[in-house]
Design an enzyme around this catalytic site. Structure first.
Site, PDB file in Angstrom:
ATOM      1  N   HIS A  82      -0.404  25.936   4.440  1.00 43.01           N
ATOM      2  CA  HIS A  82       0.073  26.585   3.207  1.00 43.01           C
ATOM      3  C   HIS A  82       1.591  26.497   3.176  1.00 43.01           C
ATOM      4  O   HIS A  82       2.248  26.601   4.205  1.00 43.01           O
ATOM      5  CB  HIS A  82      -0.364  28.056   3.199  1.00 43.01           C
ATOM      6  CG  HIS A  82      -0.309  28.672   1.843  1.00 43.01           C
ATOM      7  ND1 HIS A  82      -1.321  28.512   0.918  1.00 43.01           N
ATOM      8  CD2 HIS A  82       0.619  29.444   1.239  1.00 43.01           C
ATOM      9  CE1 HIS A  82      -1.012  29.170  -0.194  1.00 43.01           C
ATOM     10  NE2 HIS A  82       0.175  29.744  -0.019  1.00 43.01           N
ATOM     11  N   ASP A 161      -5.083  39.377  -4.679  1.00 43.42           N
ATOM     12  CA  ASP A 161      -3.933  38.455  -4.649  1.00 43.42           C
ATOM     13  C   ASP A 161      -3.856  37.655  -5.946  1.00 43.42           C
ATOM     14  O   ASP A 161      -2.772  37.425  -6.471  1.00 43.42           O
ATOM     15  CB  ASP A 161      -4.020  37.496  -3.454  1.00 43.42           C
ATOM     16  CG  ASP A 161      -2.912  36.454  -3.528  1.00 43.42           C
ATOM     17  OD1 ASP A 161      -1.736  36.854  -3.515  1.00 43.42           O
ATOM     18  OD2 ASP A 161      -3.218  35.255  -3.672  1.00 43.42           O
ATOM     19  N   ARG A 168       3.297  38.753 -10.526  1.00 45.27           N
ATOM     20  CA  ARG A 168       4.597  38.561  -9.857  1.00 45.27           C
ATOM     21  C   ARG A 168       5.339  37.373 -10.451  1.00 45.27           C
ATOM     22  O   ARG A 168       6.567  37.377 -10.541  1.00 45.27           O
ATOM     23  CB  ARG A 168       4.384  38.351  -8.341  1.00 45.27           C
ATOM     24  CG  ARG A 168       3.982  39.633  -7.630  1.00 45.27           C
ATOM     25  CD  ARG A 168       3.497  39.338  -6.215  1.00 45.27           C
ATOM     26  NE  ARG A 168       4.509  38.669  -5.432  1.00 45.27           N
ATOM     27  CZ  ARG A 168       4.260  37.694  -4.546  1.00 45.27           C
ATOM     28  NH1 ARG A 168       3.025  37.284  -4.327  1.00 45.27           N
ATOM     29  NH2 ARG A 168       5.239  37.130  -3.876  1.00 45.27           N
ATOM     30  N   SER A 183       0.337  37.896   0.444  1.00 44.61           N
ATOM     31  CA  SER A 183      -0.298  36.979  -0.497  1.00 44.61           C
ATOM     32  C   SER A 183      -0.815  35.738   0.238  1.00 44.61           C
ATOM     33  O   SER A 183      -1.982  35.348   0.110  1.00 44.61           O
ATOM     34  CB  SER A 183       0.735  36.583  -1.570  1.00 44.61           C
ATOM     35  OG  SER A 183       0.306  35.461  -2.292  1.00 44.61           O
ATOM     36  N   LYS A 187      -5.144  35.050   1.566  1.00 53.11           N
ATOM     37  CA  LYS A 187      -5.930  33.850   1.206  1.00 53.11           C
ATOM     38  C   LYS A 187      -6.346  33.085   2.456  1.00 53.11           C
ATOM     39  O   LYS A 187      -7.452  32.575   2.557  1.00 53.11           O
ATOM     40  CB  LYS A 187      -5.098  32.909   0.316  1.00 53.11           C
ATOM     41  CG  LYS A 187      -4.874  33.418  -1.081  1.00 53.11           C
ATOM     42  CD  LYS A 187      -4.242  32.349  -1.944  1.00 53.11           C
ATOM     43  CE  LYS A 187      -2.768  32.190  -1.706  1.00 53.11           C
ATOM     44  NZ  LYS A 187      -1.891  32.953  -2.578  1.00 53.11           N
TER      45      LYS A 187
HETATM   46  N1  URA Z   1       2.661  31.341  -1.982  1.00 51.66           N
HETATM   47  C1  URA Z   1       1.701  32.301  -2.089  1.00 51.66           C
HETATM   48  O1  URA Z   1       0.523  32.039  -1.906  1.00 51.66           O
HETATM   49  N2  URA Z   1       2.089  33.528  -2.391  1.00 51.66           N
HETATM   50  C2  URA Z   1       3.371  33.887  -2.585  1.00 51.66           C
HETATM   51  O2  URA Z   1       3.639  35.027  -2.832  1.00 51.66           O
HETATM   52  C3  URA Z   1       4.355  32.881  -2.489  1.00 51.66           C
HETATM   53  C4  URA Z   1       3.979  31.615  -2.182  1.00 51.66           C
END
Ligand code: URA
Length: 441
Positions: A82, A161, A168, A183, A187
């Site tokens: 990620h 999220d 956001r 966040s 995930k």
């Molecule tokens: N990537 C994400 O999944 N969440 C965030 O808040 C910022 C970047």
């Protein structure tokens, strides 16, 4: 606890208890908290922060807002990846097929564009027919067949999220270590990987502008991941100028296709090779980084990575023919070239400004739920370090609506610094944090 009391407590700098955080997340998931109260609490968290225990409680409540994917029974080690978000960051789309071709399963749940940064889902949906909304059975089937799949969060994966992320994006509440950490990790924990390589972006185009901020985020991410039993490494990488030469959804898919065929820009190739090698090491299929990098290069040179990308696109309903014929991707009707005002060397190209320019052109969202234009974006004809003459073309702007070009042109010009002397060479990888501590490049 009443929403207003939770908001007031955080506004006044108090620690939130685990039950208060659970109430908040439950209110987000059920819709009991209206957007204005959620946004108020998010802004209070941006200003007041959260400690490690609050951040862990927030992450856990977000994981518990949905279900966890069970990937047991799938072959090979399962290693996730990620990025915290950059400009021109199309790494996952290339990395997933490369790493899968090297024998590691890559389950990837991605997001949409956030603020000035692009989103992997928006990019993939620029491929005609590509579906990011697979259910979990189809996700497992894709992973079993091809070793990689990139999907959006299903409705039952960290739904809190999903709701917070969209809010956001449009309330200037992204830049916060606890909010980003919760966040990302909600995930990733729900996604079912055994190990995880994170790319924490650092610099002008990232949410974390300085190395110290990026390290704080990296440490929070690693702590949450390891606490959840997932071997986690967070690489800190440079995001001052855009990555590669394309910003915008279809433009970036073209660049991904170049990269998977081994003809991509050097900065992206170096970053992808590094992150892919870390994933092979963490997955235990290569003994050390050098050997892992050699396998990654072989997967590209042999055509195995390109074949995996085509298979992944086909499985997810997309036109796999784009891998051989990128001209099948959407192309913008309107274009404008922006030229250099003077001779010299480009010493800076502010990634955040270029990212905002691509949003103005239509590649990102101004309001929650806006559609994005797959064809819009910016092509970099020159990059940092290039010597230029006055009048040399530097940017090519792409839009479907000519009215967007003028504002974008003024904006993108302000991203540039041109000097007489060349800038010092810099490396893309700045450091890495893992359970073993910090390594600094
Ligand atoms: N990537 C994400 O999944 N969440 C965030 O808040 C910022 C970047």
């Amino acid at each position: 606890m009443r929403a207003v009391d939770i908001i007031r407590a955080k506004r006044d700098g108090e620690r939130l208890s685990t039950p208060a955080i659970a109430d908040f997340v439950q209110g987000v998931t059920s819709g009991a908290w209206p957007d204005y109260q959620i946004a108020a609490l998010l802004m209070a968290i941006v200003w007041r922060g959260m400690d490690a225990a609050e951040t862990t409680a927030l992450t856990q409540a977000m994981v518990d807002s949905g279900r966890r994917v069970d990937l047991s029974g799938l072959p090979g080690p399962r290693v996730g990846k990620h990025s915290t978000g950059g400009v021109g960051d199309k790494v996952s789309i290339v990395l997933a097929p490369i790493v899968a071709a090297c024998g590691v399963t890559v389950p990837k749940m991605s997001g949409r564009g956030l603020g000035h940064t692009g989103g992997t889902l928006d990019k993939l949906e620029a491929i005609p027919g590509f579906r990011t909304a697979l259910d979990l059975d189809a996700f497992r089937a894709a992973l079993a067949a091809h070793g990689c799949a990139i999907i959006g969060q299903t409705a039952d994966i960290a739904p809190a999220d999903k709701a917070l992320y969209a809010l956001r994006d449009v309330t200037a509440t992204i830049e916060s270590v606890p909010l980003i950490a919760a966040s990302v990790m909600s995930k990733k924990i729900a996604e079912g990987s055994d190990a995880l390589v994170l790319d924490v972006k650092c610099g002008r185009g990232a949410f974390m502008k300085t190395y110290d901020e990026a390290r704080a985020l990296a440490q929070a991410l690693v702590e949450i991941g390891e606490g959840a039993g997932i071997r986690t490494e967070a690489c800190i990488t440079r995001m001052d100028a855009p990555l590669g030469r394309a910003i915008g959804n279809a433009l970036e898919i073209r660049e991904c296709i170049d990269l998977v065929h081994g003809r991509g820009p050097a900065d992206l190739e170096a970053l992808i090779t590094y992150l892919a090698a870390r994933m092979l090491c963490l997955g235990g299929v290569a003994p050390a980084e050098d050997a892992a990098a050699a396998r990654v290069r072989e997967a590209v040179a042999s055509g195995a990575a390109a074949a995996r990308l085509a298979a992944m696109i086909a499985f997810q309903g997309g036109d796999a023919g784009v891998v051989a014929e990128p001209d099948r991707l959407p192309m913008a009707r309107e274009r404008a070239t922006v030229s250099s005002p003077r001779a010299g060397v480009i010493t800076q190209m502010d990634a955040e400004i270029v990212g905002r320019t691509s949003v103005v052109l239509g590649a990102g969202r101004a309001r929650k739920g806006d559609a994005v234009d797959p064809a819009a974006g910016v092509r970099l004809l020159r990059v940092v370090g290039d010597r230029i003459d006055a009048g040399d073309p530097i940017f090519e702007l792409h839009a479907s609506d000519a009215a967007r070009l003028a504002e974008a042109e003024t904006m993108v010009r302000s991203s540039l610094v041109i000097d007489d002397e060349a800038p010092a060479a810099t490396s893309v990888v700045l450091g890495r944090v893992s359970a073993a501590g910090e390594w600094r490049a």
